[in-house]
Design an enzyme around this catalytic site. Structure first.
Site, short mmCIF file in Angstrom:
data_model
loop_
_atom_site.label_atom_id
_atom_site.label_comp_id
_atom_site.label_asym_id
_atom_site.label_seq_id
_atom_site.Cartn_x
_atom_site.Cartn_y
_atom_site.Cartn_z
N LYS A 74 -4.02 -0.12 13.86
CA LYS A 74 -4.89 0.88 13.24
C LYS A 74 -6.31 0.40 13.50
O LYS A 74 -6.71 -0.64 12.98
CB LYS A 74 -4.61 0.96 11.74
CG LYS A 74 -5.58 1.86 10.97
CD LYS A 74 -5.21 1.93 9.49
CE LYS A 74 -6.14 2.83 8.70
NZ LYS A 74 -5.74 2.94 7.28
N GLU A 100 -10.65 4.55 8.87
CA GLU A 100 -10.75 4.23 7.44
C GLU A 100 -11.27 2.81 7.22
O GLU A 100 -10.74 2.04 6.42
CB GLU A 100 -9.38 4.42 6.76
CG GLU A 100 -8.87 5.85 6.87
CD GLU A 100 -7.59 6.13 6.11
OE1 GLU A 100 -6.81 5.18 5.90
OE2 GLU A 100 -7.37 7.30 5.75
N ASN A 136 -3.50 -2.02 7.36
CA ASN A 136 -4.77 -2.53 6.83
C ASN A 136 -4.57 -4.02 6.48
O ASN A 136 -3.44 -4.45 6.23
CB ASN A 136 -5.17 -1.79 5.56
CG ASN A 136 -5.41 -0.31 5.80
OD1 ASN A 136 -5.88 0.09 6.87
ND2 ASN A 136 -5.09 0.51 4.81
N TRP A 149 -14.08 12.93 3.43
CA TRP A 149 -12.70 12.64 3.82
C TRP A 149 -12.04 13.76 4.60
O TRP A 149 -10.99 13.57 5.23
CB TRP A 149 -11.86 12.29 2.59
CG TRP A 149 -12.23 10.95 2.02
CD1 TRP A 149 -13.09 10.71 1.01
CD2 TRP A 149 -11.78 9.67 2.49
NE1 TRP A 149 -13.22 9.36 0.79
CE2 TRP A 149 -12.41 8.70 1.70
CE3 TRP A 149 -10.92 9.25 3.49
CZ2 TRP A 149 -12.21 7.33 1.87
CZ3 TRP A 149 -10.71 7.89 3.67
CH2 TRP A 149 -11.35 6.94 2.88
N ARG A 188 -11.59 17.34 10.35
CA ARG A 188 -10.80 16.12 10.54
C ARG A 188 -9.53 16.39 11.36
O ARG A 188 -9.07 15.53 12.10
CB ARG A 188 -10.44 15.55 9.17
CG ARG A 188 -9.40 14.47 9.21
CD ARG A 188 -9.24 13.85 7.85
NE ARG A 188 -8.06 13.01 7.78
CZ ARG A 188 -7.64 12.40 6.69
NH1 ARG A 188 -8.32 12.56 5.55
NH2 ARG A 188 -6.57 11.65 6.69
N ASP A 208 -2.70 14.22 7.10
CA ASP A 208 -2.23 12.97 6.52
C ASP A 208 -1.04 13.19 5.58
O ASP A 208 -1.19 13.12 4.37
CB ASP A 208 -3.39 12.32 5.74
CG ASP A 208 -3.10 10.89 5.36
OD1 ASP A 208 -2.04 10.37 5.74
OD2 ASP A 208 -3.95 10.28 4.68
N ARG A 257 -2.05 3.63 16.92
CA ARG A 257 -2.02 4.81 16.06
C ARG A 257 -3.16 5.79 16.38
O ARG A 257 -4.31 5.38 16.54
CB ARG A 257 -2.10 4.41 14.58
CG ARG A 257 -0.92 3.58 14.14
CD ARG A 257 -1.09 3.10 12.71
NE ARG A 257 -0.63 4.03 11.71
CZ ARG A 257 -1.31 4.33 10.62
NH1 ARG A 257 -2.51 3.84 10.40
NH2 ARG A 257 -0.80 5.17 9.72
N GLU A 279 4.04 9.28 -0.58
CA GLU A 279 2.64 9.17 -1.02
C GLU A 279 2.09 10.48 -1.58
O GLU A 279 1.61 10.52 -2.71
CB GLU A 279 1.78 8.69 0.15
CG GLU A 279 0.31 8.65 -0.17
CD GLU A 279 -0.56 8.19 0.98
OE1 GLU A 279 0.00 7.84 2.04
OE2 GLU A 279 -1.79 8.18 0.82
N GLU A 310 0.86 -1.19 0.00
CA GLU A 310 0.00 0.00 0.00
C GLU A 310 0.89 1.24 0.00
O GLU A 310 1.79 1.38 0.83
CB GLU A 310 -0.92 -0.01 1.23
CG GLU A 310 -1.88 1.16 1.22
CD GLU A 310 -3.20 0.88 1.96
OE1 GLU A 310 -3.49 -0.28 2.28
OE2 GLU A 310 -3.94 1.86 2.19
N ARG A 311 0.62 2.12 -0.95
CA ARG A 311 1.38 3.38 -1.09
C ARG A 311 2.87 3.13 -1.27
O ARG A 311 3.70 3.95 -0.85
CB ARG A 311 1.15 4.32 0.10
CG ARG A 311 -0.31 4.53 0.45
CD ARG A 311 -1.10 5.15 -0.66
NE ARG A 311 -2.52 5.26 -0.31
CZ ARG A 311 -3.47 5.63 -1.16
NH1 ARG A 311 -3.18 5.89 -2.42
NH2 ARG A 311 -4.71 5.71 -0.77
N LYS A 356 0.82 10.73 13.48
CA LYS A 356 1.43 11.31 12.28
C LYS A 356 1.89 12.74 12.60
O LYS A 356 1.30 13.40 13.43
CB LYS A 356 0.44 11.33 11.12
CG LYS A 356 0.09 9.94 10.62
CD LYS A 356 -0.73 9.95 9.35
CE LYS A 356 -1.11 8.52 8.96
NZ LYS A 356 -1.79 8.41 7.66
O1 GCW Z 1 -2.19 8.20 4.09
C1 GCW Z 1 -3.26 7.33 4.22
C2 GCW Z 1 -3.09 6.38 3.10
C3 GCW Z 1 -3.63 5.01 3.37
C4 GCW Z 1 -3.07 4.54 4.69
C5 GCW Z 1 -3.53 5.49 5.77
C6 GCW Z 1 -2.96 5.14 7.13
C7 GCW Z 1 -2.39 2.34 5.34
O2 GCW Z 1 -3.67 6.93 1.96
O3 GCW Z 1 -3.24 4.20 2.31
O4 GCW Z 1 -3.42 3.22 4.98
O5 GCW Z 1 -3.12 6.79 5.49
O6 GCW Z 1 -1.98 5.77 7.51
O7 GCW Z 1 -3.48 4.27 7.79
#
Ligand code: GCW
Length: 829
Positions: A299, A303, A222, A553, A353, A382, A336, A410, A179-180, A377
């Site tokens: 997580k 999402e 995920n 979002w 958000r 994000d 997280r 990303e 992923e990413r 983060k």
């Molecule tokens: O930045 C977003 C990404 C998702 C990612 C999510 C996260 C792993 O687009 O792909 O999922 O954050 O950090 O959980």
């Protein structure tokens, strides 16, 4: 009979060749492709090259192996010394036992000393570790200096890491996708299993250890449930075994619903005794396979991932259940804070958000078990190109914290654009949240109570991060987690010397480019705190400004006809600003105090709003995009100046990347500039936006076979339109009626997946140069013409006079319809 010295020498060469051939056969992907190259610098080394260890531990042996291997390579293959001079490795205890009379200071975990001693008869360098892993860190530190050509004959170094958690997270799925990730497939997994060949994993562990990284969370946050099945855990144990000699401990992302999904229980309520028991048993099973297992990353309620909220439980309830299972084994839970509602109501001016992490986790401060670390983060949204520092770092005073940053790019160009992220991370690390009077810099907050830094790596099979220069980000991440006082410039220089060249001109140029790259990217993708204006619901790569709006979002920028920006003030907005300490809040609450680069993150202002230097917001948007694109073009020139000074393969690889980036920066520039011009109705004072006098649009050409289409979003194509070919071959022709002269002709085409379309440019029916035909063979996101895949090809130095026919011929292939947008005549300077 050969003399013993010569025989030894020959044997050594044969041994080395075998190692090299073996390495080439089995490990196609090596740490030498990153910074562990140990190039011969043309002079003899300033340290002894005989290496000996006092202890027998696995890590001390790794330290010796790394040193020997590095020294051999750094000395150009000259045999290692046999004489009395020595590099000696050992822990504090071992050194004290060896020489009871000398005073070896006490060292903390992972702390090391490198000291040169000159006796009458011999020279000695001691590498002393607070634990055996520290001897490995010391060995790599010595090699790092030597590889930069630094004299170590008088070495006197003492270092310890600033924070205990220094982990990379991989978002690898069991099927081998990432992923990413932008560097191919997983080095860990394939087709639901751990890969048989873990050679690259061992090489990765060497890279990680060389910069002090001590943990690797190997799977995506995920889709994590499958990783707790017995078969998968056996495989994870193999990964742990391969990383163990380098002191990199393995951890796993877990799905909070695993007791139900894997364990077959009827619930995953974290307070249910059967659930608690399931976790305890599962954790015991893991530790029986992996005694040095590091812990879990979670997580949850985020999402679409399951979480404790489904049972009315809190993140603390969930984290503490896992923590209780892990505590007897000294494992930790990285929980997280990336928890938010992605179905927020965009019509609600108070919804935000950015508030989510603080709103959810701040009230739980003090309720987490000691082995829970809240992983946040660096910004509240994000990984955008610029965000303020997450207020949660100031909002948890009794809880351990880790900061999560992204190494995989990303939202910052996906490794196709050069974006060196150390300056961004450094700003965050140095930011003082001014809680209760201060000294609460982020780097201090995360260093206390067992916290640290996590970098989402996205390592893959394609040269680790695909782009050679992107590896500076992995390197910088480790160096900053080890020592946040290093500057991004220092780190860039030491990386460049080890990786590319010690030639001062090269070091200067590459460092300059790295340092300029983040501001450049910001200025053509989302300045003034707008965040990356990319395709939020799709690829997160090319421009798509409205994709942030009118959905749940929550990455809103609220651009409309009159103004732009998100009001997050306490007085009139979402009150997000109130989550900071009063000292910090007073910066962001007023437009006067808010720095321009975050203005639109915190405030909604009219386009005519004046920035601190008096320029209007709209004019800044225009100017910054033109400047950013010009800077990207300059990177091509900067790099060209290195021709002949660096490895030719690296030169060619990066040159192509910079050329691509320069073209894509124009796509970004034009999209955002066109968009805000149309929305605001305010022209660019410099007359650039919306005026492209040298452009010939595809839709205005004499088309044979090509059909005109609307591109979506409209701003991703010049004039919102492009042409696409339905047949086997199509063409578009224009009669040139400008000034006679010599031109570079840029062709803006859409390089789509699922086929390799061909393009050819001709003048009066003839190919004007040998580079006038090409294949659209790159791999970009989005299966239709879009800013993600809009690509610029420049055909150089063509003479044109009025009346000439310029033609583009497109040959579709598979799903790639040879679509294109325009051509542009750029006078040869
Ligand atoms: O930045 C977003 C990404 C998702 C990612 C999510 C996260 C792993 O687009 O792909 O999922 O954050 O950090 O959980």
């Amino acid at each position: 009979m050969l003399r013993p010295g010569i025989r030894q020498y020959l044997l050594r060469i044969i041994f080395m060749m075998t190692v090299i051939i073996y390495a080439h056969n089995t490990v196609a992907q090596t740490a030498a492709q990153a910074w562990l190259k140990y190039r011969f610098l043309g002079k003899s080394l300033t340290v002894p090259t005989r290496v000996s260890t006092l202890g027998q531990s696995l890590l001390e042996q790794s330290a010796a192996i790394e040193l020997r291997r590095g020294l051999l390579s750094l000395s150009g293959g000259a045999p290692l010394e046999q004489g009395p001079n020595i590099i000696l490795l050992g822990t504090v205890q071992e050194m004290r036992a060896r020489e009871p009379k000398t005073t070896v200071p006490s060292l903390g975990p992972d702390e090391f000393l490198i000291t040169a001693r000159h006796g009458d008869l011999a020279r000695e360098i001691d590498i002393v570790g607070g634990n055996d892993r520290a001897t490995l860190y010391g060995a790599f530190a010595l090699l790092r200096k030597l590889a930069q050509g630094i004299d170590m004959s008088k070495a006197d170094i003492r270092e310890r890491p600033a924070m205990p958690i220094r982990w990379v997270d991989e978002w690898d799925n069991a099927d081998g996708s990432i992923e990413r990730g932008y560097a191919g497939r997983s080095i860990f997994f394939d087709n639901g299993h751990v890969r048989d060949d873990l050679g690259p994993v061992a090489e990765y562990a060497r890279l990680l250890a060389s910069i002090g990284i001590n943990g690797c969370n190997v799977n995506n946050v995920n889709n994590a449930a499958v990783f707790l099945t017995p078969a998968m855990l056996e495989g994870i144990a193999r990964i742990a075994q391969v990383m163990r000699p380098y002191g990199v401990h393995v951890s796993l992302s877990v799905d909070i619903a695993s007791p139900q999904k894997v364990g077959g229980l009827s619930t995953y309520d974290p307070l249910d005794p059967a659930v608690k028991n399931w976790w305890a048993t599962k954790v015991n099973e893991i530790y029986s396979l992996i005694p040095d297992f590091a812990g879990f990353t979670v997580k949850a309620d985020s999402e679409g991932q399951p979480g404790p909220a489904s049972f009315g439980r809190t993140p603390a309830d969930a984290a503490n259940t896992l923590a209780a299972a892990l505590a007897p084994h000294s494992g930790v839970v990285l929980y997280r804070a990336f928890v938010y509602n992605h179905h927020a109501d965009w019509r609600d001016p108070k919804a935000d958000r950015a508030r989510a992490a603080y709103d959810i986790f701040h009230p739980l401060d003090g309720k987490f078990a000691p082995n829970v670390i809240i992983q946040t983060k660096e910004g509240p949204i994000d990984f955008q190109v610029r965000e303020p520092v997450s207020p949660l770092f100031g909002g948890l005073t009794q809880t351990s914290q880790a900061m999560e940053v992204q190494i995989t790019q990303e939202y910052t160009g996906q490794q196709r654009h050069l974006v060196y992220l150390a300056p961004m991370w450094k700003q965050v690390l140095d930011f003082d949240l001014r809680v209760d009077g201060g000294n609460t810099q982020v780097q201090k907050v995360i260093a206390r109570k067992g916290g640290g830094m996590i970098g989402v790596a996205g390592i893959g099979q394609q040269a680790w991060l695909a782009s050679p220069l992107a590896l500076a980000n992995l390197y910088a991440f480790g160096r900053l987690a080890w020592n946040p006082d290093l500057t991004p410039g220092q780190i860039a220089e030491e990386w460049t010397r080890q990786t590319i060249s010690t030639d001062p001109a090269v070091v200067r140029t590459v460092t300059k480019m790295l340092i300029q790259s983040w501001p450049a990217y910001e200025s053509y993708t989302g300045p003034l705190g707008l965040q990356t204006l990319t395709d939020i619901t799709g690829s997160h790569y090319g421009p798509n400004i409205e994709s942030s709006e009118n959905n749940g979002w929550g990455q809103w920028h609220r651009a409309d006809h009159d103004g732009v920006g998100m009001d997050r003030t306490v007085a009139t907005g979402t009150a997000y600003v109130g989550q900071y300490s009063p000292d910090v809040a007073q910066i962001y609450e007023s437009t006067a105090n808010t720095p321009d680069d975050l203005l639109l993150f915190f405030h909604h202002v009219p386009y005519t709003w004046k920035l601190h230097d008096g320029k209007t917001v709209i004019q800044y948007l225009y100017d910054s995009h033109y400047q950013g694109a010009a800077q990207a073009a300059q990177f091509v020139g900067d790099w060209e100046a290195l021709k002949g000074r660096i490895d030719p393969e690296l030169y060619a690889d990066m040159l192509a990347r910079f050329q691509y980036q320069a073209g894509h920066a124009i796509v970004w520039r034009d999209a955002i500039v066109q968009y805000f011009l149309r929305l605001s109705g305010i022209p660019d004072a410099q007359g650039r936006a919306g005026h492209y006098p040298n452009r010939l649009e595809a839709e205005t050409a004499d088309l044979t076979g090509y059909k005109v289409i609307d591109v979506s979003p409209w701003e991703d194509a010049s004039g919102g339109k492009a042409v696409t070919c339905g047949g086997t071959s199509c063409s578009a022709a224009w009669t040139y009626n400008g000034q006679p002269g010599r031109f570079n002709i840029a062709v803006q085409y859409f390089d789509l997946q699922g086929g390799v379309a061909k393009f050819a440019l001709s003048v009066n029916g003839q190919p004007p140069t040998s580079d006038a035909s090409w294949s659209a063979d790159a791999t970009f996101p989005t299966p239709r013409p879009h800013g993600d895949n809009s690509t610029r090809r420049i055909v150089h130095d063509i003479s044109l006079k009025p009346g000439d026919t310029v033609r583009i011929e497109g040959t579709p292939d598979g799903k790639d319809p040879a679509a294109f947008d325009y051509i542009e005549m750029l006078p040869v300077p």
